[in-house]
Design a protein around this motif. Structure first.
Motif, PDB file in Angstrom:
ATOM      1  N   LEU A 118       0.834  -1.200   0.000  1.00 35.51           N
ATOM      2  CA  LEU A 118       0.000   0.000   0.000  1.00 35.51           C
ATOM      3  C   LEU A 118       0.871   1.254   0.000  1.00 35.51           C
ATOM      4  N   PHE A 119       1.861   1.277   0.871  1.00 35.17           N
ATOM      5  CA  PHE A 119       2.752   2.443   0.934  1.00 35.17           C
ATOM      6  C   PHE A 119       3.447   2.674  -0.402  1.00 35.17           C
ATOM      7  N   LYS A 120       4.010   1.624  -0.973  1.00 37.40           N
ATOM      8  CA  LYS A 120       4.790   1.779  -2.194  1.00 37.40           C
ATOM      9  C   LYS A 120       3.916   2.108  -3.396  1.00 37.40           C
ATOM     10  N   ALA A 121       2.779   1.422  -3.528  1.00 33.67           N
ATOM     11  CA  ALA A 121       1.906   1.676  -4.679  1.00 33.67           C
ATOM     12  C   ALA A 121       1.328   3.084  -4.633  1.00 33.67           C
ATOM     13  N   THR A 122       0.915   3.522  -3.443  1.00 34.29           N
ATOM     14  CA  THR A 122       0.361   4.860  -3.297  1.00 34.29           C
ATOM     15  C   THR A 122       1.412   5.920  -3.603  1.00 34.29           C
ATOM     16  N   THR A 123       2.613   5.722  -3.088  1.00 28.87           N
ATOM     17  CA  THR A 123       3.685   6.696  -3.295  1.00 28.87           C
ATOM     18  C   THR A 123       4.086   6.781  -4.760  1.00 28.87           C
ATOM     19  N   GLU A 124       4.188   5.636  -5.423  1.00 26.41           N
ATOM     20  CA  GLU A 124       4.532   5.640  -6.835  1.00 26.41           C
ATOM     21  C   GLU A 124       3.459   6.330  -7.670  1.00 26.41           C
ATOM     22  N   MET A 125       2.202   6.181  -7.280  1.00 22.59           N
ATOM     23  CA  MET A 125       1.124   6.858  -8.001  1.00 22.59           C
ATOM     24  C   MET A 125       1.182   8.366  -7.785  1.00 22.59           C
ATOM     25  N   VAL A 126       1.462   8.787  -6.561  1.00 22.37           N
ATOM     26  CA  VAL A 126       1.602  10.219  -6.279  1.00 22.37           C
ATOM     27  C   VAL A 126       2.749  10.802  -7.096  1.00 22.37           C
ATOM     28  N   LEU A 127       3.870  10.086  -7.130  1.00 20.49           N
ATOM     29  CA  LEU A 127       5.041  10.574  -7.864  1.00 20.49           C
ATOM     30  C   LEU A 127       4.787  10.655  -9.365  1.00 20.49           C
ATOM     31  N   SER A 128       3.983   9.748  -9.889  1.00 19.72           N
ATOM     32  CA  SER A 128       3.723   9.745 -11.333  1.00 19.72           C
ATOM     33  C   SER A 128       2.636  10.734 -11.737  1.00 19.72           C
ATOM     34  N   HIS A 129       1.684  11.010 -10.841  1.00 15.48           N
ATOM     35  CA  HIS A 129       0.575  11.899 -11.179  1.00 15.48           C
ATOM     36  C   HIS A 129       0.797  13.343 -10.729  1.00 15.48           C
ATOM     37  N   CYS A 130       1.604  13.566  -9.708  1.00 19.16           N
ATOM     38  CA  CYS A 130       1.801  14.920  -9.168  1.00 19.16           C
ATOM     39  C   CYS A 130       3.290  15.232  -9.005  1.00 19.16           C
ATOM     40  N   PRO A 131       4.091  15.006 -10.027  1.00 20.02           N
ATOM     41  CA  PRO A 131       5.543  15.190  -9.862  1.00 20.02           C
ATOM     42  C   PRO A 131       5.944  16.626  -9.537  1.00 20.02           C
ATOM     43  N   GLU A 132       5.227  17.609 -10.131  1.00 21.27           N
ATOM     44  CA  GLU A 132       5.583  19.008  -9.884  1.00 21.27           C
ATOM     45  C   GLU A 132       5.352  19.400  -8.430  1.00 21.27           C
ATOM     46  N   ASP A 133       4.234  18.957  -7.878  1.00 17.90           N
ATOM     47  CA  ASP A 133       3.914  19.292  -6.485  1.00 17.90           C
ATOM     48  C   ASP A 133       4.924  18.677  -5.521  1.00 17.90           C
ATOM     49  N   VAL A 134       5.252  17.407  -5.769  1.00 21.89           N
ATOM     50  CA  VAL A 134       6.207  16.721  -4.901  1.00 21.89           C
ATOM     51  C   VAL A 134       7.584  17.365  -5.019  1.00 21.89           C
ATOM     52  N   GLU A 135       7.985  17.679  -6.251  1.00 22.17           N
ATOM     53  CA  GLU A 135       9.289  18.288  -6.479  1.00 22.17           C
ATOM     54  C   GLU A 135       9.389  19.646  -5.803  1.00 22.17           C
ATOM     55  N   LEU A 136       8.289  20.392  -5.796  1.00 19.01           N
ATOM     56  CA  LEU A 136       8.270  21.702  -5.136  1.00 19.01           C
ATOM     57  C   LEU A 136       8.612  21.570  -3.658  1.00 19.01           C
ATOM     58  N   CYS A 137       7.991  20.573  -3.001  1.00 22.06           N
ATOM     59  CA  CYS A 137       8.268  20.343  -1.575  1.00 22.06           C
ATOM     60  C   CYS A 137       9.709  19.893  -1.370  1.00 22.06           C
ATOM     61  N   HIS A 138      10.171  19.003  -2.229  1.00 21.90           N
ATOM     62  CA  HIS A 138      11.525  18.485  -2.088  1.00 21.90           C
ATOM     63  C   HIS A 138      12.574  19.577  -2.338  1.00 21.90           C
ATOM     64  N   GLN A 139      12.244  20.524  -3.201  1.00 17.53           N
ATOM     65  CA  GLN A 139      13.204  21.567  -3.538  1.00 17.53           C
ATOM     66  C   GLN A 139      13.291  22.657  -2.481  1.00 17.53           C
ATOM     67  N   TYR A 159       1.546  10.274   6.607  1.00 16.15           N
ATOM     68  CA  TYR A 159       2.003   9.784   5.305  1.00 16.15           C
ATOM     69  C   TYR A 159       2.497  10.945   4.447  1.00 16.15           C
ATOM     70  N   LEU A 160       1.746  12.055   4.438  1.00 13.50           N
ATOM     71  CA  LEU A 160       2.167  13.230   3.677  1.00 13.50           C
ATOM     72  C   LEU A 160       3.482  13.770   4.220  1.00 13.50           C
ATOM     73  N   GLN A 161       3.618  13.801   5.542  1.00 17.91           N
ATOM     74  CA  GLN A 161       4.892  14.217   6.129  1.00 17.91           C
ATOM     75  C   GLN A 161       6.039  13.361   5.604  1.00 17.91           C
ATOM     76  N   CYS A 162       5.814  12.065   5.548  1.00 22.21           N
ATOM     77  CA  CYS A 162       6.860  11.123   5.168  1.00 22.21           C
ATOM     78  C   CYS A 162       7.299  11.327   3.726  1.00 22.21           C
ATOM     79  N   ILE A 163       6.357  11.410   2.785  1.00 16.55           N
ATOM     80  CA  ILE A 163       6.750  11.459   1.375  1.00 16.55           C
ATOM     81  C   ILE A 163       7.168  12.856   0.937  1.00 16.55           C
ATOM     82  N   LEU A 164       6.679  13.893   1.628  1.00 14.23           N
ATOM     83  CA  LEU A 164       7.010  15.259   1.235  1.00 14.23           C
ATOM     84  C   LEU A 164       8.166  15.843   2.036  1.00 14.23           C
ATOM     85  N   GLY A 165       8.470  15.230   3.176  1.00 11.95           N
ATOM     86  CA  GLY A 165       9.549  15.736   4.010  1.00 11.95           C
ATOM     87  C   GLY A 165       9.152  16.933   4.841  1.00 11.95           C
TER      88      GLY A 165
END
Length: 283
Positions: free
Chosen positions: A85-106, A258-264
């Motif tokens: 569940l963790f991995k499938a959900t995270t991979e879907m977030v990364l593939s569908h919302c890459p700009e949003d995730v990258e913004l947080c990571h940057q 979960y959001l804390q974990c994947i977004l940092g």
């Protein structure tokens, strides 16, 4: 929760439901009922905890994904679902919302992208609660709370265990029964008296998932309820086993954590629009 009534509203003196009722801390017990009919069920909704905490990972109101599955006979089966569940959900977030995730990571969490990829490509680790205590006892770090067998793990312990395991998420299993609720299945491990419980610890957050096998044996559950003085309140739950049950188990995952974990994101109050916590409730 106390809501000040309007002067035009007449507040009844009796209980609305004729019995005392409270905001739910989990939908698990009712999911167990549904899993008896539909085998695999889940819910996603708000839950409430009156924990007097100002920490970076606690809220009084938060969202939780909860799942319950029948015919689950081992923690290994349960942990496989949790990891997938963790991995499938995270991979879907990364593939569908890459700009949003990258913004947080940057701009918020430098280096988080690499840490997230590290979690996704490695199998999660498994240690027992007893092993975890031994690791903590041998740690060079000084803890505010001294680790010892029979005492619950604190956030500082959880984060250390993840670092000790190479920043790979780690399952901690088989906790002392006195630390866990009555519905968790007792292990047949003699004097240690543990239950088949599991917590998933992740980098930067600590506990993300919590789950267990459920006690399906009528007489064992009956005895635990009696010892806890909860038989009257949970007679309906006990009755589910009266004419037989099936092995089953389930888990819950805090969505904001979960959001804390994947977004940092360091503070849980920054991943929910209207954070409600002790001494703060925006209406």
């Amino acid at each position: 929760m106390v809501i000040q009534p309007s002067s035009k509203i007449k507040v009844p003196e009796e209980n609305f439901f004729d019995v005392p009722a409270f905001l739910t801390v989990s939908g698990q017990l009712h999911l167990e009922v549904m899993s008896g009919a539909f085998t695999q069920v889940f819910t996603f909704g708000p839950t409430f905890r009156a924990e007097n905490s100002q920490s970076r990972r606690h809220l009084a109101e938060f969202y939780m994904v909860e799942a319950e599955m029948s015919f689950v006979e081992s923690l290994q089966d349960l942990m496989q679902v949790m990891e997938e569940l963790f991995k499938a959900t995270t991979e879907m977030v990364l593939s569908h919302c890459p700009e949003d995730v990258e913004l947080c990571h940057q701009f918020i969490a430098s280096g988080q992208k690499g840490r997230l990829e590290h979690m996704l490509k490695n199998n999660f680790l498994i240690i027992s609660y007893t092993e975890a205590i031994e690791i903590l006892k041998q740690a060079s770090q000084n803890f505010a709370f001294t680790p010892k067998w029979g005492v619950d793990l604190q956030t500082e312990h959880e984060k250390y265990l993840v670092r000790h395991c190479g920043n790979i998420p780690v399952f901690v299993i088989n906790y002392p029964s006195e630390l866990k609720p009555f519905y968790m299945r007792e292990n047949e491990d003699g004097p240690q008296n543990t239950v088949a419980a599991v917590d998933l610890l992740v980098p930067g957050v600590g506990e993300l998932f919590g789950g267990s096998l459920r006690e399906e044996r009528y007489h064992v559950l009956e005895q635990r309820l009696a010892r806890s003085g909860l038989t009257k309140a949970y007679q309906w739950y006990l009755d589910l086993r009266k004419f037989g049950s099936v092995p089953h188990g389930g888990f819950g995952m805090g969505f904001e954590r979960y959001l804390q974990c994947i977004l940092g994101v360091d503070n849980i109050k920054d991943v929910i629009p209207f954070p409600r916590f002790t001494h703060s409730c925006l209406l």
